[in-house]
Scaffold this active site. Structure first.
Site, PDB file in Angstrom:
ATOM      1  N   ASP A  74     -76.632 -66.672 -52.012  1.00  0.00           N
ATOM      2  CA  ASP A  74     -76.148 -66.588 -50.674  1.00  0.00           C
ATOM      3  C   ASP A  74     -74.716 -67.998 -50.805  1.00  0.00           C
ATOM      4  O   ASP A  74     -75.211 -69.048 -51.190  1.00  0.00           O
ATOM      5  CB  ASP A  74     -76.219 -67.359 -49.118  1.00  0.00           C
TER       6      ASP A  74
ATOM      7  N   GLY B 239     -81.519 -66.311 -44.012  1.00  0.00           N
ATOM      8  CA  GLY B 239     -83.344 -66.067 -44.606  1.00  0.00           C
ATOM      9  C   GLY B 239     -83.641 -64.858 -43.493  1.00  0.00           C
ATOM     10  O   GLY B 239     -85.278 -64.600 -44.179  1.00  0.00           O
TER      11      GLY B 239
ATOM     12  N   ASP C 267     -70.745 -68.229 -54.538  1.00  0.00           N
ATOM     13  CA  ASP C 267     -70.569 -67.168 -54.066  1.00  0.00           C
ATOM     14  C   ASP C 267     -71.077 -66.042 -55.333  1.00  0.00           C
ATOM     15  O   ASP C 267     -70.632 -66.297 -56.682  1.00  0.00           O
ATOM     16  CB  ASP C 267     -68.494 -67.601 -54.331  1.00  0.00           C
TER      17      ASP C 267
ATOM     18  N   ASP D 220     -76.694 -57.716 -47.023  1.00  0.00           N
ATOM     19  CA  ASP D 220     -75.826 -58.046 -44.960  1.00  0.00           C
ATOM     20  C   ASP D 220     -74.026 -59.208 -45.434  1.00  0.00           C
ATOM     21  O   ASP D 220     -74.510 -59.154 -44.339  1.00  0.00           O
ATOM     22  CB  ASP D 220     -77.085 -59.204 -44.036  1.00  0.00           C
TER      23      ASP D 220
ATOM     24  N   TRP E 111     -83.995 -61.835 -43.368  1.00  0.00           N
ATOM     25  CA  TRP E 111     -84.471 -60.480 -43.873  1.00  0.00           C
ATOM     26  C   TRP E 111     -85.549 -60.946 -45.384  1.00  0.00           C
ATOM     27  O   TRP E 111     -85.948 -60.052 -45.108  1.00  0.00           O
ATOM     28  CB  TRP E 111     -82.739 -60.490 -44.569  1.00  0.00           C
TER      29      TRP E 111
ATOM     30  N   LYS F 207     -74.297 -53.813 -44.868  1.00  0.00           N
ATOM     31  CA  LYS F 207     -73.453 -54.263 -43.402  1.00  0.00           C
ATOM     32  C   LYS F 207     -72.592 -53.860 -43.448  1.00  0.00           C
ATOM     33  O   LYS F 207     -72.113 -53.930 -44.145  1.00  0.00           O
ATOM     34  CB  LYS F 207     -73.612 -55.185 -42.592  1.00  0.00           C
TER      35      LYS F 207
END
EC number: 2.1.1.166
Length: 221
Positions: A89, A60, A105, A134, A62, A174
């Site tokens: 997430d 968490g 998911d 990320d 970000w 990322k």
């Protein structure tokens, strides 16, 4: 023995990492907050009033950084933020004020629909200003397999951005240098007018981790 030495070396580096200490002092859940902070300061990504989606958000940090930025707006009142944050997430994430979190998911249709419904609700039209990702796959150590997994995750983030970003919006993901990286860059160039790699100081030198920023959709949905 070699694994033990590696673990001890990682632990030593982690404990003495200035960004780890800074995160503890400033209340961030992970040092990753400073990667986003540096990119944001360079590229001016986060602005008051924005709707922002955080993919792969746990633990968490970000979302915490984004929340702090939106809470600092002069238009933020009564302890609320000036904007909206939706985070998702597969892992659980401790609640963050003003952040709507979905545990699930991202690749599953039902979870994806839930994300789209919430984005539609908070944005008043389904379009967002910024998508952050990320997300990273579980790496196997087999270069070709890992590259395929990383490219697939990048594709998912790009597909979501293409469907939900405003024309002038941005996507930051990322990724990792190595096999498959050039394909991800080319994919970004097909969809965004401006594409820029970013390697913030908080990203460890030894790591192949890097970030890719795409701005302004070429073909807005």
């Amino acid at each position: 023995m070699a694994k033990n030495k590696f673990n001890q070396s990682w632990l030593h580096d982690h404990i003495n990492d200035p960004y780890v200490k800074l995160a503890q002092r400033e209340g961030y859940r992970a040092r990753a907050a400073y990667k986003l902070k540096e990119i944001d300061e360079q590229d001016k990504l986060i602005k008051p009033g924005q709707v922002i989606v955080d993919l792969g958000a746990a633990p968490g940090s970000w979302s915490q950084y984004v929340r702090n930025k939106l809470a600092a707006s002069p238009r933020a009142k009564d302890g609320r933020i000036d904007g909206a944050i939706v985070a998702i997430d597969i892992l659980p994430m401790e609640a963050i004020a003003d952040v709507t979190f979905i545990q699930g998911d991202f690749r599953e249709d039902e979870v994806f629909r839930q994300l789209e419904e919430i984005v539609l609700e908070v944005s008043g039209g389904g379009k967002v200003d910024l998508v952050l990702s990320d997300m990273a796959p579980n790496l196997s150590g087999v270069a070709s397999a890992d590259a395929a997994r990383m490219e697939h995750i990048a594709e998912l983030a790009v597909e979501f951005a293409m469907a939900h970003l405003k024309p002038e919006g941005a996507l930051l993901i990322k990724c990792f240098h190595g096999s498959g990286y050039s394909q991800i860059v080319e994919m970004f160039k097909r969809h965004f007018k401006i594409v820029a790699p970013r390697k913030p100081k908080a990203s460890r030198d030894k790591s192949s981790e890097t970030f890719l920023l795409g701005r302004q959709l070429k073909h807005p949905g």
